[in-house]
Scaffold this motif. Structure first.
Motif, mmCIF file in Angstrom:
data_model
loop_
_atom_site.group_PDB
_atom_site.id
_atom_site.type_symbol
_atom_site.label_atom_id
_atom_site.label_comp_id
_atom_site.label_asym_id
_atom_site.label_seq_id
_atom_site.Cartn_x
_atom_site.Cartn_y
_atom_site.Cartn_z
ATOM 1 N N HIS A 43 65.883 32.907 57.429
ATOM 2 C CA HIS A 43 67.051 32.772 58.305
ATOM 3 C C HIS A 43 68.309 33.299 57.629
ATOM 4 O O HIS A 43 69.120 33.997 58.245
ATOM 5 N N ASP A 44 68.441 32.964 56.353
ATOM 6 C CA ASP A 44 69.600 33.470 55.604
ATOM 7 C C ASP A 44 69.576 34.997 55.557
ATOM 8 O O ASP A 44 70.598 35.661 55.689
ATOM 9 N N LEU A 75 70.623 36.482 58.918
ATOM 10 C CA LEU A 75 72.071 36.358 59.117
ATOM 11 C C LEU A 75 72.803 37.397 58.284
ATOM 12 O O LEU A 75 73.762 38.033 58.749
ATOM 13 N N LYS A 109 75.433 40.353 59.572
ATOM 14 C CA LYS A 109 76.803 40.470 59.062
ATOM 15 C C LYS A 109 77.030 41.832 58.434
ATOM 16 O O LYS A 109 78.104 42.430 58.571
ATOM 17 N N GLN A 114 69.175 27.868 65.016
ATOM 18 C CA GLN A 114 70.447 27.257 64.650
ATOM 19 C C GLN A 114 71.022 27.867 63.377
ATOM 20 O O GLN A 114 72.235 27.992 63.214
ATOM 21 N N SER A 115 70.114 28.262 62.473
ATOM 22 C CA SER A 115 70.572 28.795 61.183
ATOM 23 C C SER A 115 70.981 30.254 61.240
ATOM 24 O O SER A 115 71.485 30.791 60.259
ATOM 25 N N GLY A 121 73.075 30.069 65.685
ATOM 26 C CA GLY A 121 73.864 28.835 65.663
ATOM 27 C C GLY A 121 75.025 28.926 64.691
ATOM 28 O O GLY A 121 76.134 28.468 64.979
ATOM 29 N N ARG A 122 74.773 29.547 63.545
ATOM 30 C CA ARG A 122 75.837 29.648 62.528
ATOM 31 C C ARG A 122 76.945 30.593 62.985
ATOM 32 O O ARG A 122 78.125 30.346 62.757
ATOM 33 N N SER A 170 78.982 28.817 65.562
ATOM 34 C CA SER A 170 79.803 27.819 64.877
ATOM 35 C C SER A 170 81.011 28.474 64.195
ATOM 36 O O SER A 170 82.144 27.971 64.294
ATOM 37 N N GLU A 171 80.766 29.612 63.589
ATOM 38 C CA GLU A 171 81.868 30.348 62.926
ATOM 39 C C GLU A 171 82.903 30.790 63.950
ATOM 40 O O GLU A 171 84.118 30.687 63.725
ATOM 41 N N THR A 195 83.514 38.036 64.272
ATOM 42 C CA THR A 195 82.360 37.146 64.525
ATOM 43 C C THR A 195 81.827 37.372 65.931
ATOM 44 O O THR A 195 80.618 37.368 66.158
#
Lengths: 60, 694
Positions: free
Chosen positions: A48-49, A52, A56, B194-195, B198-199, B202-203, B483
């Protein structure tokens, strides 16, 4: 069915470059962890990290 | 992959060290293992599963799962804690040979039977590589993904559920796993997690203005609602399956009881007929709706037709149609200033004005054409009225007939239920009562299912609207805008993957449906075919000729045997397609074809004689390696004949059971190809022995 008839490939090709690039990177990582229970990449990052991070990096 | 050898040591009822060498030839690819019920077929199937995956893979029908080590050893008062059960599997895959060893010692079994030791040794190009523990398991899972095991190692008597309507989920699961689409699905789930998503949400919430914050909060609330609905839907589906299973078991008990057998058999037939009628009524209603939508106006157009005809009649009587003289002709004369007789017609002269007056009664070509078209249309409608009316009457009559039959069947079913309830015998009465209450419960659950699906659909629409509003909201803050762009990219990517997955599943469905029917044709006569519908329901279909000369494709109400064949064919087709996976285009890289063995316990279980011969003839072609466990009652007759005639049996074994007693219906000896083999021996200790036979 031939490659040229494959709708999913056409759909993928029609997506924007950003989306295609992001998709490729994501699928690469997912493939590495697909049979794991804990799903940690060789880099030590959890999937998951990693996903993400890819998102980004794709939009700075 | 091909299994070469299985070595079992003290696993379940297999005492000591025993082995099976599997047939691996191209022409001799079948390993046949004869065993009476209760003599170890299930344990043998589970030995293979346990070898690959450990405790979590053990099948539902294996009792006392925590007891892996043979009881005589495990329950000895002075048992050594190092006493262990061990399964060794030797197999080859893409040119490499593997030795997989899984073991569990007594001390570990007493502590936590799920924690096993596993080792995988691979010989590749003359080199040996060894892995243990989780690394070994990861490699095993890559060779033989856990998700596909239920398609490759199964009890034939329990797979008939795949051909039931409520098994669309199991079907799609099997397809995802066997054809590598699980990767896409998992990716979509991970991105929406969510990770990840979701993040970002949230940001955005932390950086944005109050309006967008509100929208985000609304979105979160809708997501929570969706999660709740989905959870409830899943629970509802589980309940539906459980209640359906309970009804099935009650039916089995009533069918087995001599007193109730006939009534139960009647009931089963009537319920199947009623289910088929309901399906046909649904299809008929759809046809009626289509008729009304496309041609219904015709039935209400008689007034218009009458008026249209009156208008054209009047115009004819007035001489306006068909026009004797066209406007264009008069206009030409006036423009040229000369009549057709040659006389001059000067503008402003009396002749000019008289000719000009003709314009008011002369015909216009477009008008002529329009009236011609009107005449035509009136003719078509008039002709169609009677046809549409007749068709509508026929369909309505058919509907009434089917509804009447449906009601009659319902009455008969109520009568049967009443008769069963009135039978003497507490057990029968209780069974019938329980059945009725479960039927009502199932109906409630069906209603709940429908209601939840609607809630989910409506909430998803609302969620999507809010998502678009968030994406479109103008952000003042640069960080918030960044974002928001990231979130948009993520949503776009998720949407793309969802579309791709849907498309690839649909493409696979079509190819698989074709494959299923090619396989099915080898077993069953051509009046029937199997359809894998757009919602991934497997159904057996046939063509019904109707009185009006048309025909309709309908579902055949499956018997258990038909469901079992349909399910077997589905699995075989999936395995065949998995082998040719690289022929189906996909955006996924590295999705290669894979060959897998199939191990079947009792594949002929519920099949009637008509199917047994066909299935037995077809089974050796299912996969490059086929391992069949079969009891004498299933083997005798058509199965023996067809399997022997195939000349594909490469290895053959019997499981000989030793114990103080056996089930009454189990044989003590088996006759195989003219030779008698002992399959039961009385003994103080219970164990099963594997014996190879010629």
């Amino acid at each position: 069915m031939s490659d040229s008839e494959c709708r999913s490939k056409k759909t993928f090709a029609a997506a924007s470059e950003d989306v295609r690039l992001l998709t490729k990177r994501i699928l690469q990582d997912e493939r590495l962890v697909q049979f794991q229970k804990r799903r940690i990449l060789p880099t030590g990052l959890g999937i998951h990290d990693a996903l993400l991070r890819h998102v980004k990096e794709a939009v700075r | 992959m091909k299994l070469q050898k299985l070595i079992i040591e003290n696993f379940r009822q297999f005492h000591g060290t025993q082995e099976i060498v599997f047939a691996t030839g191209r022409d001799k690819n079948v390993t046949l293992i004869h065993a009476e019920n209760g003599f170890g077929k299930t344990a043998l199937l589970n030995a293979i599963l346990w070898g690959f995956y450990g405790h979590d893979s053990l099948t539902g029908d294996l009792p006392k799962k925590e007891s892996i080590i043979h009881e005589a050893l495990a329950l000895k008062p002075d048992a050594d804690s190092d006493t262990e059960a061990r399964v060794t599997l030797l197999f080859e895959d893409r040119g490499d040979t593997y030795t997989l060893v899984r073991s569990l010692n007594l001390s570990q079994q007493q502590d936590y039977a799920r924690k096993t030791e596993v080792e995988l040794v691979v010989n590749r190009d003359g080199q040996t590589y060894r892995d243990n523990g989780s690394l070994a398991q990861r490699k095993i899972d890559a060779l033989m993904p856990p998700g596909i095991s239920s398609c490759l190692f199964f009890n034939g008597e329990y797979i008939d559920h795949l051909a039931m309507e409520e098994s669309a989920h199991a079907i799609t699961e099997a397809i995802y796993q066997m054809l590598g689409l699980q990767l896409l699905r998992r990716t979509i789930e991970d991105l929406g997690n969510q990770s990840v998503r979701g993040r970002l949400v949230s940001e955005l919430r932390d950086k944005t203005d109050s309006n967008t914050k509100d929208l985000i909060d609304q979105q979160s609330s809708l997501e929570a609602k969706l999660a709740d609905f989905r959870q409830r839907l899943e629970a509802c589906c589980d309940n539906q399956a459980a209640v359906a299973e309970e009804i099935k078991q009650i039916d089995a008990r009533l069918a087995a009881n001599q007193e109730t057998r006939d009534l139960q058999s009647q009931r089963a037939r009537l319920e199947a007929e009623r289910a088929s009628l309901e399906k046909r009524l649904g299809e008929l209603n759809t046809r009626i709706a289509a008729l009304i939508a496309e041609e219904g106006y015709i039935l209400f157009s008689s007034d218009l037709v009458t008026r249209g005809k009156a208008i054209t009649q009047r115009l004819r009587e007035e001489g306006k149609i068909p026009a004797r003289v066209l406007n264009v002709f008069i206009e030409d004369i006036l423009r040229m200033g000369r009549c057709i007789c040659g006389c001059e017609i000067k503008e402003g002269s009396e002749s000019f004005e008289k000719v000009k007056q003709l314009l008011t009664i002369a015909g216009d070509q477009h008008f002529n054409n329009a009236v011609g078209a009107l005449d035509n249309a009136i003719g078509v409608i008039e002709g169609a009225v009677e046809r549409t009316r007749t068709l509508f009457r026929q369909m309505t009559a058919e509907k009434v007939e089917m509804s009447t039959r449906h009601d009659r069947i319902s009455d008969l079913l109520d009568e049967i239920s009443q008769k069963l309830g009135d039978k003497e015998g507490e057990e029968i009465h209780k069974l019938e009562e329980k059945r009725q209450s479960q039927i009502l419960r199932l109906r409630e659950l069906d209603r709940e299912h429908g209601a939840l699906e609607k809630e989910i659909k409506d909430t998803e629409i609302q969620h999507d609207q809010i998502r678009r509003q968030i994406a479109a909201a103008q952000q003042q803050d640069a960080a918030a805008a960044l974002t928001q762009r990231r979130l948009s990219l993520l949503e776009e990517t998720i949407s793309l993957l969802q579309n791709i997955l849907a498309m690839e599943m649909e493409d696979v469905r079509k190819v698989l449906s074709k494959e299923i029917n090619e396989q099915f044709d080898k077993i069953v006569d051509r009046r029937y075919w199997v359809e894998l519908s757009e919602d991934f329901t497997l159904s057996l279909r046939k063509r019904l000729d109707l009185d009006d000369g048309e025909s309709m494709d309908i579902d055949v109400a499956h018997s258990q045997g038909q469901r079992q064949v349909t399910s077997l064919v589905f699995i075989a087709s999936l395995v065949a397609l998995a082998r040719r996976r690289d022929e189906i285009p996909t955006i996924l890289r590295g999705v290669e074809g894979g060959e897998y063995p199939i191990v079947m316990d009792s594949p002929f279980g519920h099949l009637g004689n008509a199917f047994r011969a066909g299935v037995a003839r077809w089974i050796p072609t299912l996969a490059p390696q086929v391992i069949i466990l079969v009891s004498s009652s299933q083997y005798r007759g058509a199965v023996e004949e067809q399997l022997s005639a195939s000349k594909r049996i490469g290895r053959r074994y019997v499981l000989c059971y030793h114990g103080p007693s056996k089930k009454q219906e189990a044989e003590t000896e088996l006759q195989i190809s003219g030779t008698t083999y002992t399959v039961y021996e009385e003994s103080r200790i219970e164990f099963t022995e594997i014996r190879e036979i010629g």
